[in-house]
Design an enzyme around this catalytic site. Structure first.
Site, PDB file in Angstrom:
ATOM      1  N   PHE A  38     -15.706   3.037   6.704  1.00  0.00           N
ATOM      2  CA  PHE A  38     -14.390   3.536   6.307  1.00  0.00           C
ATOM      3  C   PHE A  38     -14.149   3.457   4.799  1.00  0.00           C
ATOM      4  CE2 PHE A  38     -14.005  -0.910   7.718  1.00  0.00           C
ATOM      5  CZ  PHE A  38     -13.487  -1.504   6.573  1.00  0.00           C
ATOM      6  N   ASN A  93      -1.941   0.315   6.654  1.00  0.00           N
ATOM      7  CA  ASN A  93      -1.462  -0.943   7.227  1.00  0.00           C
ATOM      8  C   ASN A  93      -0.602  -1.774   6.268  1.00  0.00           C
ATOM      9  OD1 ASN A  93      -3.534  -1.766   5.636  1.00  0.00           O
ATOM     10  ND2 ASN A  93      -4.651  -2.880   7.218  1.00  0.00           N
ATOM     11  N   GLU A 124      -9.422 -11.062  -7.673  1.00  0.00           N
ATOM     12  CA  GLU A 124      -8.468  -9.955  -7.539  1.00  0.00           C
ATOM     13  C   GLU A 124      -7.303 -10.083  -8.525  1.00  0.00           C
ATOM     14  OE1 GLU A 124      -7.458  -9.729  -3.379  1.00  0.00           O
ATOM     15  OE2 GLU A 124      -9.445  -9.005  -2.834  1.00  0.00           O
ATOM     16  N   TYR A 145     -12.392  -2.324  -4.006  1.00  0.00           N
ATOM     17  CA  TYR A 145     -12.874  -2.470  -2.632  1.00  0.00           C
ATOM     18  C   TYR A 145     -14.402  -2.428  -2.552  1.00  0.00           C
ATOM     19  CZ  TYR A 145      -8.281  -2.339  -0.369  1.00  0.00           C
ATOM     20  OH  TYR A 145      -7.016  -2.640   0.083  1.00  0.00           O
ATOM     21  N   HIS A 190      -2.149  -5.353   1.441  1.00  0.00           N
ATOM     22  CA  HIS A 190      -3.426  -6.044   1.222  1.00  0.00           C
ATOM     23  C   HIS A 190      -3.098  -7.460   0.788  1.00  0.00           C
ATOM     24  CE1 HIS A 190      -7.349  -7.131  -0.446  1.00  0.00           C
ATOM     25  NE2 HIS A 190      -6.646  -7.673  -1.429  1.00  0.00           N
ATOM     26  N   LYS A 216       0.825  -1.218   0.000  1.00  0.00           N
ATOM     27  CA  LYS A 216       0.000   0.000   0.000  1.00  0.00           C
ATOM     28  C   LYS A 216       0.862   1.272   0.000  1.00  0.00           C
ATOM     29  CE  LYS A 216      -3.954  -2.195   2.270  1.00  0.00           C
ATOM     30  NZ  LYS A 216      -4.965  -2.053   3.360  1.00  0.00           N
TER      31      LYS A 216
HETATM   32  P1  GDP Z   1      -7.719  -6.932   5.701  1.00  0.00           P
HETATM   33  O1  GDP Z   1      -8.288  -8.074   4.902  1.00  0.00           O
HETATM   34  O2  GDP Z   1      -6.857  -7.395   6.854  1.00  0.00           O
HETATM   35  O3  GDP Z   1      -6.991  -5.925   4.834  1.00  0.00           O
HETATM   36  O4  GDP Z   1      -8.933  -6.169   6.406  1.00  0.00           O
HETATM   37  P2  GDP Z   1     -10.432  -5.829   5.947  1.00  0.00           P
HETATM   38  O5  GDP Z   1     -10.818  -6.630   4.742  1.00  0.00           O
HETATM   39  O6  GDP Z   1     -11.292  -5.936   7.169  1.00  0.00           O
HETATM   40  O7  GDP Z   1     -10.380  -4.285   5.568  1.00  0.00           O
HETATM   41  C1  GDP Z   1      -9.827  -3.857   4.356  1.00  0.00           C
HETATM   42  C2  GDP Z   1      -8.984  -2.632   4.610  1.00  0.00           C
HETATM   43  O8  GDP Z   1      -9.812  -1.574   5.055  1.00  0.00           O
HETATM   44  C3  GDP Z   1      -7.929  -2.785   5.715  1.00  0.00           C
HETATM   45  O9  GDP Z   1      -6.741  -3.385   5.291  1.00  0.00           O
HETATM   46  C4  GDP Z   1      -7.717  -1.346   6.135  1.00  0.00           C
HETATM   47  O10 GDP Z   1      -6.831  -0.674   5.239  1.00  0.00           O
HETATM   48  C5  GDP Z   1      -9.105  -0.751   5.971  1.00  0.00           C
HETATM   49  N1  GDP Z   1      -9.823  -0.771   7.253  1.00  0.00           N
HETATM   50  C6  GDP Z   1     -10.325  -1.850   7.913  1.00  0.00           C
HETATM   51  N2  GDP Z   1     -10.912  -1.490   9.063  1.00  0.00           N
HETATM   52  C7  GDP Z   1     -10.772  -0.134   9.136  1.00  0.00           C
HETATM   53  C8  GDP Z   1     -11.176   0.847  10.088  1.00  0.00           C
HETATM   54  O11 GDP Z   1     -11.784   0.551  11.109  1.00  0.00           O
HETATM   55  N3  GDP Z   1     -10.843   2.145   9.776  1.00  0.00           N
HETATM   56  C9  GDP Z   1     -10.172   2.507   8.646  1.00  0.00           C
HETATM   57  N4  GDP Z   1      -9.899   3.795   8.417  1.00  0.00           N
HETATM   58  N5  GDP Z   1      -9.781   1.602   7.729  1.00  0.00           N
HETATM   59  C10 GDP Z   1     -10.068   0.307   7.970  1.00  0.00           C
END
Ligand code: GDP
Length: 138
Positions: A59, A114, A128, A51, A117, A11
């Site tokens: 978010f 973070n 994807e 996404y 992905h 990212k």
């Molecule tokens: P991942 O599969 O571990 O990447 O997590 P998810 O699929 O739950 O979420 C996708 C992405 O959305 C995450 O990698 C973060 O960049 C973002 N994200 C997830 N939860 C949050 C949140 O509570 N706040 C914000 N700002 N971004 C979030």
């Protein structure tokens, strides 16, 4: 064990920090082969589409904004149980909760910035990979 493919995105925060090589090394050192790789600047439309599963989450807009804030490095990783292995190497979504030694524990700043992905299932990995590398579709 089966040979799988998964999609990884380094990212904008990690690209800006100059840790692309270190993150790619983690994949290679753990038996994943990089079979496709490119550096891209995502448009709002591409990030929104990628996404789309998160559209209803609070978010979503921040995530799309964030993912278009700078270039990302997209790759396809291949190897035994690639989807779950990559998720293990990445660590938890929130770097504060990520196990020591994982990519997010070592390189991520926050739950939104973070570092990486990774596809979360074989089915999503296929979708994807096709999204970024249609030429690899089998
Ligand atoms: P991942 O599969 O571990 O990447 O997590 P998810 O699929 O739950 O979420 C996708 C992405 O959305 C995450 O990698 C973060 O960049 C973002 N994200 C997830 N939860 C949050 C949140 O509570 N706040 C914000 N700002 N971004 C979030």
């Amino acid at each position: 064990m089966s040979i799988e493919r998964t999609l990884s995105i380094i990212k904008p925060d990690a690209v800006a920090k100059n840790v692309v090589g270190k993150i790619l090394s983690r994949f290679e050192e753990n038996g994943l082969k990089i079979i496709a790789l490119k550096l891209v600047q995502l448009s709002q439309q591409q990030a929104g589409e990628f996404y789309a599963v998160h559209k209803e989450r609070p978010f979503y807009n921040d995530l799309v904004q964030y993912m278009t804030g700078g270039p990302v490095v997209v790759s396809v990783l291949e190897g035994a149980d690639a989807v779950s292995l990559n998720r293990k190497l990445m660590g938890a979504t929130d770097p504060k909760k990520a196990d020591p030694g994982t990519i997010r524990a070592d390189f991520a700043d926050s739950i939104s910035a973070n570092a990486v992905h990774g596809s979360d299932s074989k089915e999503n990995a296929e979708i994807e990979v096709k999204f970024f590398f249609p030429e690899l579709s089998r």
